[in-house]
Design an enzyme around this catalytic site. Sequence first.
Site, PDB file in Angstrom:
ATOM      1  N   ARG A 178      -3.573   9.333  15.945  1.00  0.00           N
ATOM      2  CA  ARG A 178      -2.781   8.137  16.278  1.00  0.00           C
ATOM      3  C   ARG A 178      -2.616   7.988  17.785  1.00  0.00           C
ATOM      4  NH1 ARG A 178       2.468   6.108  13.393  1.00  0.00           N
ATOM      5  NH2 ARG A 178       3.657   5.154  15.069  1.00  0.00           N
ATOM      6  N   GLU A 184      -5.889   7.864   6.353  1.00  0.00           N
ATOM      7  CA  GLU A 184      -4.847   8.887   6.333  1.00  0.00           C
ATOM      8  C   GLU A 184      -5.468  10.188   5.851  1.00  0.00           C
ATOM      9  OE1 GLU A 184      -0.513   9.326   6.942  1.00  0.00           O
ATOM     10  OE2 GLU A 184      -1.865   7.623   7.233  1.00  0.00           O
ATOM     11  N   LYS A 187       6.976  -1.603   7.058  1.00  0.00           N
ATOM     12  CA  LYS A 187       7.116  -0.366   6.289  1.00  0.00           C
ATOM     13  C   LYS A 187       8.407  -0.413   5.486  1.00  0.00           C
ATOM     14  CE  LYS A 187       8.713   2.015  10.465  1.00  0.00           C
ATOM     15  NZ  LYS A 187       8.430   3.120  11.407  1.00  0.00           N
ATOM     16  N   GLU A 190       0.844  -1.197   0.000  1.00  0.00           N
ATOM     17  CA  GLU A 190       0.000   0.000   0.000  1.00  0.00           C
ATOM     18  C   GLU A 190       0.877   1.244   0.000  1.00  0.00           C
ATOM     19  OE1 GLU A 190      -3.771  -1.684   2.657  1.00  0.00           O
ATOM     20  OE2 GLU A 190      -2.355  -0.246   3.519  1.00  0.00           O
ATOM     21  N   ARG A 220      -2.265  10.001  10.316  1.00  0.00           N
ATOM     22  CA  ARG A 220      -3.140   8.839  10.476  1.00  0.00           C
ATOM     23  C   ARG A 220      -4.315   9.193  11.377  1.00  0.00           C
ATOM     24  NH1 ARG A 220      -1.021   2.820  12.201  1.00  0.00           N
ATOM     25  NH2 ARG A 220      -3.032   1.729  12.112  1.00  0.00           N
ATOM     26  N   PHE A 257      -7.643   2.858   4.552  1.00  0.00           N
ATOM     27  CA  PHE A 257      -6.801   1.702   4.225  1.00  0.00           C
ATOM     28  C   PHE A 257      -7.098   0.456   5.050  1.00  0.00           C
ATOM     29  CE2 PHE A 257      -4.248   4.257   7.205  1.00  0.00           C
ATOM     30  CZ  PHE A 257      -3.900   3.318   8.165  1.00  0.00           C
ATOM     31  N   LYS A 303       2.323   4.487   1.266  1.00  0.00           N
ATOM     32  CA  LYS A 303       2.451   5.087   2.598  1.00  0.00           C
ATOM     33  C   LYS A 303       2.447   6.600   2.427  1.00  0.00           C
ATOM     34  CE  LYS A 303       4.977   4.620   6.924  1.00  0.00           C
ATOM     35  NZ  LYS A 303       4.665   5.990   7.360  1.00  0.00           N
ATOM     36  N   ARG A 313       3.018  -3.375  17.560  1.00  0.00           N
ATOM     37  CA  ARG A 313       3.849  -3.305  16.358  1.00  0.00           C
ATOM     38  C   ARG A 313       3.923  -4.724  15.803  1.00  0.00           C
ATOM     39  NH1 ARG A 313       6.498   0.880  14.660  1.00  0.00           N
ATOM     40  NH2 ARG A 313       6.370   1.957  16.674  1.00  0.00           N
TER      41      ARG A 313
END
EC number: 6.5.1.1
Length: 534
Positions: A235, A264, A381, A213, A220, A303, A215, A375
Amino acid sequence: MLLVDVANASADVAAMSARLAKVARIAELLRTAGRQGDARLVRVVVSWLSGELTQRQIGVGWRSVRSVPDPAAQPSLTVEDVDARFGEIGSTSGKGSQARRAALLAELFAAATAVEQVFLRRLLTGELRQGALGGVMADAVGKAAGVPSAVVRRAAMLGGDLPAVAAAAVTDGESALAQFTLQVGRPVGPMLAQTATGVADALDRFGGTALFEAKLDGARVQIHRRGDAVSVFTRSLDDVTARLPEVVDATLALPVTELIADAEAIALRPDGRPHRFQITASRFGRRGGTPDAGTQRLSVFFFDLLHADGVDLLDLPTGERIATLDATVPREQRVDRLLTSDPEAAQAFLDATLAAGHEGVMAKSPTAPYEAGRRGAGWLKVKPVHTLDLVVLAVEWGSGRRTGKLSNIHLGARDPATGGFVMLGKTFKGMTDEMLAWQTERFLELADGAAPAATADHGAAPAATADHGAADGFTVTVRPEQVVEIAFDGIQTSSRYPGGMALRFARVLCYRDDKTAAEADTIDTVRALHERAN
């Protein structure tokens, strides 16, 4: 409970290197708090040991606590008293509020013992680095309450508030955690990503196939909708609904009655390329809850989907969540993506995304669930790594595990026009224990004049001034000779530093003893990178 009990526990945890020892010490304190039967007390203690105030922001920074009264001889402050004082300081406003806030703060510090002053200073300045991160704290809560850590983590994930979960678990036991379920209108901790070295690495880690996707370099947001009521959270789970009416409108146009989505928000130029990040960020400022806190309209791109019309999607694999998202959100409001097992196609997608002005790509496992607040290994990423060779201008004494070591380095680029250096930021990220030991010795050798010694209450230095020095007892100004290779994610406009720029997410790669300061990168190079990106 006395404040000194929390301060001593914080100091103990900071001095410990073993995770189990940290967990045991925090659990001991939480059990003591729990025996008083006050859920609010437990919540405050967990918040503080996590480095946060229950009030979030109260308008106190380093300069406010740079000079404090002599410490009290005996402890008298209670946790409840201090929490109430923080609330009073934060609510002070209007004419004379600055003086009133300073007076309240002085009264608080005058009543605090030396160890309490150290704790308060670090807590208020965001420097309470003691290794009590979310995972350690969740384990400590579980140990204190006799609840499996996995149950605590799940409740915190769904409730989005570990202190609240801790308060319920420690005072009322495991059964009290049943209240923490996914609820529309209550934000949950967002899933975060690990890092991959490239698209090939991501494909390999996901077994050969990944969802890539774009970024976006925006902000966010987590969007909740029930009927005509929409809430938008950052976030960090702050409510910014009133500041983003266009996001609310876009959500209300979707063909659902209930929704929790990841998206986003980003400011775009007329040609579709992103504005620099500060333009987007201006809409999230703290100057009130109206759109005029920033004038640039934001676009929203969805997303992920966590809930839709009564159905929780958290535990479903990415592929199924995305299918529901596609059936809910129009194509033009979804983040660009590519499902592929072809490294060349993935690289082409990354290259096109970068060419469009975005940060990089996210690679996601098609089979991974949504790990809220973690995480997770299911998201990676992939971003280009930028590096600069910069010169160390000053260093700050560290705290926590870095106590007694010169840690936070001030970074400068060479200015050919003046022969001097222009500061671009600070960092202690990426430093190993061996590096900390080496640089402490090295920078004391390079100290420009008498270097302040590390003390028991050292903390972070205040914001650097135009000359990058700080005669504050915490910062050692050094001769600009040592070159360091720095990785960073971008360069942003900043009024904090004299060059008008600052590095984003700077971290140390290595010290370049093979280079002299005259060979370091120039401010012209940095400015060109900044202009090219913006």
